[in-house]
Design an enzyme around this catalytic site. Structure first.
Site, short mmCIF file in Angstrom:
data_model
loop_
_atom_site.label_atom_id
_atom_site.label_comp_id
_atom_site.label_asym_id
_atom_site.label_seq_id
_atom_site.Cartn_x
_atom_site.Cartn_y
_atom_site.Cartn_z
N LYS A 91 0.86 -1.19 0.00
CA LYS A 91 0.00 0.00 0.00
C LYS A 91 0.91 1.25 0.00
O LYS A 91 1.79 1.37 0.84
CB LYS A 91 -0.88 -0.01 1.25
CG LYS A 91 -2.02 0.97 1.21
CD LYS A 91 -3.10 0.63 2.23
CE LYS A 91 -4.30 1.57 2.10
NZ LYS A 91 -5.41 1.19 2.99
N GLU B 19 -19.60 -3.69 10.54
CA GLU B 19 -20.48 -2.81 11.34
C GLU B 19 -21.63 -3.58 11.98
O GLU B 19 -22.03 -3.29 13.10
CB GLU B 19 -21.04 -1.69 10.45
CG GLU B 19 -20.01 -0.62 10.08
CD GLU B 19 -19.10 -1.01 8.93
OE1 GLU B 19 -19.30 -2.11 8.36
OE2 GLU B 19 -18.17 -0.25 8.62
N ARG C 51 -25.38 0.10 7.46
CA ARG C 51 -25.21 -1.35 7.23
C ARG C 51 -25.74 -2.16 8.41
O ARG C 51 -25.98 -3.35 8.30
CB ARG C 51 -23.74 -1.64 6.98
CG ARG C 51 -23.48 -3.02 6.51
CD ARG C 51 -22.25 -3.17 5.72
NE ARG C 51 -22.42 -2.85 4.31
CZ ARG C 51 -21.42 -2.96 3.46
NH1 ARG C 51 -20.24 -3.34 3.89
NH2 ARG C 51 -21.60 -2.67 2.19
C1 LIG Z 1 -18.91 -0.58 5.05
C2 LIG Z 1 -17.65 0.26 5.08
N1 LIG Z 1 -17.01 0.42 6.25
C3 LIG Z 1 -15.90 1.19 6.31
C4 LIG Z 1 -15.41 1.80 5.19
C5 LIG Z 1 -14.20 2.71 5.26
N2 LIG Z 1 -13.09 2.16 4.51
C6 LIG Z 1 -12.81 2.55 3.28
S1 LIG Z 1 -11.50 1.78 2.63
C7 LIG Z 1 -11.27 0.90 4.08
C8 LIG Z 1 -10.15 -0.07 4.20
C9 LIG Z 1 -10.22 -1.03 3.06
O1 LIG Z 1 -9.13 -1.93 3.18
P1 LIG Z 1 -8.83 -2.83 1.93
O2 LIG Z 1 -10.07 -3.41 1.41
O3 LIG Z 1 -7.77 -3.75 2.36
O4 LIG Z 1 -8.30 -1.82 0.81
P2 LIG Z 1 -6.91 -1.04 0.77
O5 LIG Z 1 -7.24 0.37 1.21
O6 LIG Z 1 -5.96 -1.74 1.67
O7 LIG Z 1 -6.50 -1.08 -0.66
C10 LIG Z 1 -12.23 1.23 4.99
C11 LIG Z 1 -12.31 0.68 6.36
C12 LIG Z 1 -16.13 1.61 3.98
N3 LIG Z 1 -15.73 2.22 2.82
N4 LIG Z 1 -17.22 0.83 3.95
MG LIG Z 2 -5.77 -3.73 2.26
#
Ligand SMILES: Cc1ncc(C[n+]2csc(CCOP(=O)(O)OP(=O)(O)O)c2C)c(N)n1
Ligand SMILES: [Mg+2]
Ligand SMILES: CC(=O)[C@@H](O)[C@H](O)COP(=O)(O)O
Length: 649
Positions: free
Chosen positions: A296, A382, A410
């Site tokens: 990342k 959630e 959610r």
């Molecule tokens: C239902 C929901 N909860 C929380 C979020 C906030 N959020 C956006 S990206 C993320 C982390 C995602 O991690 P990953 O899928 O591993 O993607 P990366 O950013 O590591 O590429 C979160 C918690 C969201 N978009 N949707």
């Molecule tokens: Mg990730």
């Protein structure tokens, strides 16, 4: 970009632009591997330079440049569908699917979205913004493809963090059962926004080196050969299913158990390996999971070193990675909440804090450091967070679920079924309430007042400023039942903070200004705009009263009734959907009392999704800025009785 800045960005010497010749994914297919690598470096630079000016999701996007190019090289979008989970990592996808020339409008009002949007491009197979939806959507498309008998390939790209979301497992379970063709690309960078959490995440991180696997195999082989008779037969069976053997010792075992063909983990920045793997996967029938390891923030030193801080950024200086946004500003509602919760938790050991993968965003980092045993990060889950909190409350604790308003959507049934029906004292600290700005319609927290106020036993309040937020948090933790406190994204009003926070009388609002011509009844952040509007109107000789309602439920009926009767014109103001929102609650209350005013107008979010853009522009659009409020009141006062009154945005 200076030589110095070049050093910050991994990649090759600047060469003639390849990106300028990429108008669609088809154009990728004529590039050599070397050219694709150069293109990746150019795209990386473009993303960094653009996000430095617009803000956005930097680290997630830098981690998937090669992955995205390989996907669009191997597959045939839009005939093949690529569905992005969350979609915050779609910048490379947008750059190579005809939006290069608009890329600088990223997340700007009227510009392209920071997430995939079907109406923006045929290549955006499915909209996103909330996590864990991609596999469900992709499986639906795969089922449709089979019904239509068409040959498109369906690819879901999901991150390791998003894979902690329950609906992702629901989809994996269903996909394994359906057995339809489906490719799931797991982008595993071991990060959610913060380092990823959960047992599943550690399974994914189980990295057996090839040497370990080889020595395991040798040892097993010699052991089996030593078993007279059957040993050799077992060995032959294992040799035939070598993949299963490997899968048993790698994260693949879980996916194999769900009847996925598992490939990986493969290196996510090697274009050759990625393309070769995708080409292979195209010819595998049934569900396939390709486990890709990425970094990342890849290729930009500040982001690689601190991917959590560079997950979502405002404007920054490319040379240093330092924010170039406003330095001195009032504390954010989030930081005031976080500090206040620490203060209150010091005195009350029953207080526990829960986040769904967003400790930074919800202000819980300090709490987690001071009270590690009373802090829970459940991952992107959630629904689980809410019922987990209900369990804690049932055992006498005072759980505070710190969550963005939009993501709490959610867990609606968990709020009803597990918390309110049992009248358990769970506090919902709902950050990002109201319009959030550049994240746009998937993230605006504009439905919570509507989706909470009609649930029995629920108390709903919203502070007019950060000082009142502290009092409301104290009030919530003294309350004996479920309670939601909702506050906006970003900086407070810069008001002094009373010490210590005190509990407010539940269901009581406060009169901020007297006036005879109209009464503005506002809830939460818009109270400030209501007061400003009253000042503007006073300059024209109009005297309007202003009430800070404080509570959506229970309403301060007596205070509102009194001033509606004194003035004859009721104006409700909320940064929430008008449908079923605060204004509706006030009118319902007056109707039930048989005392509806002669004239009433509601100001708030109309029955439409509000696009992305700076919040002051969006507020003006919907009539929530002070000038628009004043204009609406002026019009309402001059309009002949009986004529319809609409808020003027
Ligand atoms: C239902 C929901 N909860 C929380 C979020 C906030 N959020 C956006 S990206 C993320 C982390 C995602 O991690 P990953 O899928 O591993 O993607 P990366 O950013 O590591 O590429 C979160 C918690 C969201 N978009 N949707
Ligand atoms: Mg990730
Ligand atoms: C993609 C996503 O859902 C989060 O990264 C979100 O954009 C964070 O919002 P804030 O910037 O308001 O914390």
């Amino acid at each position: 970009m200076t030589r110095q800045e070049e050093k910050k960005i991994e990649g090759k010497e600047p060469a003639p632009s390849l990106l300028s010749a990429i108008d669609s994914p088809q154009d990728l297919k004529r590039l050599s591997l070397r050219e694709l690598e150069r293109l990746a470096a150019e795209i990386r630079r473009t993303i960094i330079e653009t996000v430095a000016c617009t803000g956005g999701h930097l680290a997630p996007n830098l981690g998937v440049v090669e992955l995205t190019l390989a996907l669009h090289y191997a597959f045939d979008s839009p005939n093949d569908r690529i569905i992005w989970d969350v979609g915050h990592q779609c910048y490379t996808h947008k750059l190579v699917t005809g939006r290069r020339d608009r890329f600088r409008t990223l997340r700007q009002y009227g510009g392209i979205s920071g997430f995939p949007k079907r109406e923006e491009s045929r290549h955006d197979a499915f909209g996103a913004g909330h996590a864990s939806t991609s596999i469900s959507a992709a499986l639906g498309m795969s089922a449709a493809k089979h019904l239509k008998g068409c040959s498109s390939r369906i690819v879901a790209v999901i991150g390791d963090g998003s894979l902690t979301g329950g609906m992702a497992f629901e989809a994996l379970n269903h996909a394994g059962d359906l057995g339809k063709d489906l490719i799931v690309v797991l982008n595993d960078n071991e990060m959610s926004i913060s380092p990823n959490v959960g047992a599943f995440s550690s399974l994914l991180s189980r990295k057996l080196s090839s040497r370990t696997v080889m020595s395991l195999k040798k040892e097993l082989e010699s052991t089996l050969r030593a078993i007279p008779g059957v040993g050799n037969n077992i060995l032959q069976i294992l040799k035939k299913s070598e993949d299963s053997f490997l899968a048993f010792f790698t994260p693949g075992m879980l996916f194999q158990a769900l009847r996925f063909h598992y490939i990986g983990p493969i290196k996510g920045h090697r274009l050759d390996r990625l393309i070769e793997t995708f080409e292979t996967a195209k010819n595998i029938r049934g569900p396939v999971l390709i486990h890709v390891g990425t970094v990342k923030g890849k290729g930009y030193e500040p982001a690689e070193c601190d991917p959590a801080s560079f997950h979502g950024v405002g404007c920054f200086d490319v040379r240093t990675g330092k924010s170039s946004g406003p330095k001195e500003a009032p504390p954010s509602y989030t930081s005031v909440f976080g500090r206040c919760l620490v203060e209150l938790a010091e005195k009350d050991p029953r207080i526990v804090a829960i986040t769904a993968a967003m400790p930074q965003g919800t202000g819980l980092v300090r709490f987690s450091e001071l009270y590690p045993t009373r802090f829970f990060d459940v991952g992107i889950a959630e629904q689980h967070a809410v019922t987990f909190a209900a369990g804690l409350a049932a055992e006498g604790y005072r759980p505070v679920v710190a969550v963005y308003s939009t993501f709490l959507q959610r867990a609606y049934d968990q709020i009803v079924h597990d918390v309110c029906l049992q009248n358990l004292p769970v506090v919902f600290a709902m950050d990002r309430g109201g319009l959030v700005g550049e994240d746009g319609p998937t993230h605006h927290g504009v439905f919570d007042l509507s989706y909470l106020r009609h649930i029995p036993n629920m108390t709903v309040m919203a502070p007019k400023d950060e000082n009142e937020l502290r009092h409301m948090l104290k009030t919530a933790l003294h309350h004996k039942g479920p309670v939601a406190v909702r506050y906006p994204r970003g900086r407070g009003q810069g008001v002094p903070l009373d010490e210590p926070p005190r509990a407010l009388p539940v269901g009581r609002g406060e009169l901020l200004r007297e006036g005879d011509d109209a009464v503005l009844v506002a809830i939460g952040h818009p109270v400030a705009a209501a007061c400003r509007a009253a000042e503007l109107l006073e300059e024209e000789g109009l005297r309007v009263a202003v009430i800070n309602a404080r509570f959506v439920k229970p309403l301060d009926k007596d205070l509102i009734l009194d001033w509606v009767e004194r003035t004859g014109l009721l104006v409700t103001i909320e940064e929430n959907a008008l449908q079923g929102g605060f204004g509706s609650a006030v009118l319902e209350c007056l109707a039930d009392e048989g005392r509806l005013p002669r004239r009433a107008v509601r100001i708030g979010i109309p029955d439409a999704f509000v696009q992305h853009g700076k919040r002051d522009i969006l507020r003006k659009d919907v009539g929530l800025d002070a000038e628009s409020i004043a204009r609406t009141v002026r019009t309402a006062l001059t309009r002949p009785h009986g004529a319809p009154i609409r808020a003027i945005g």
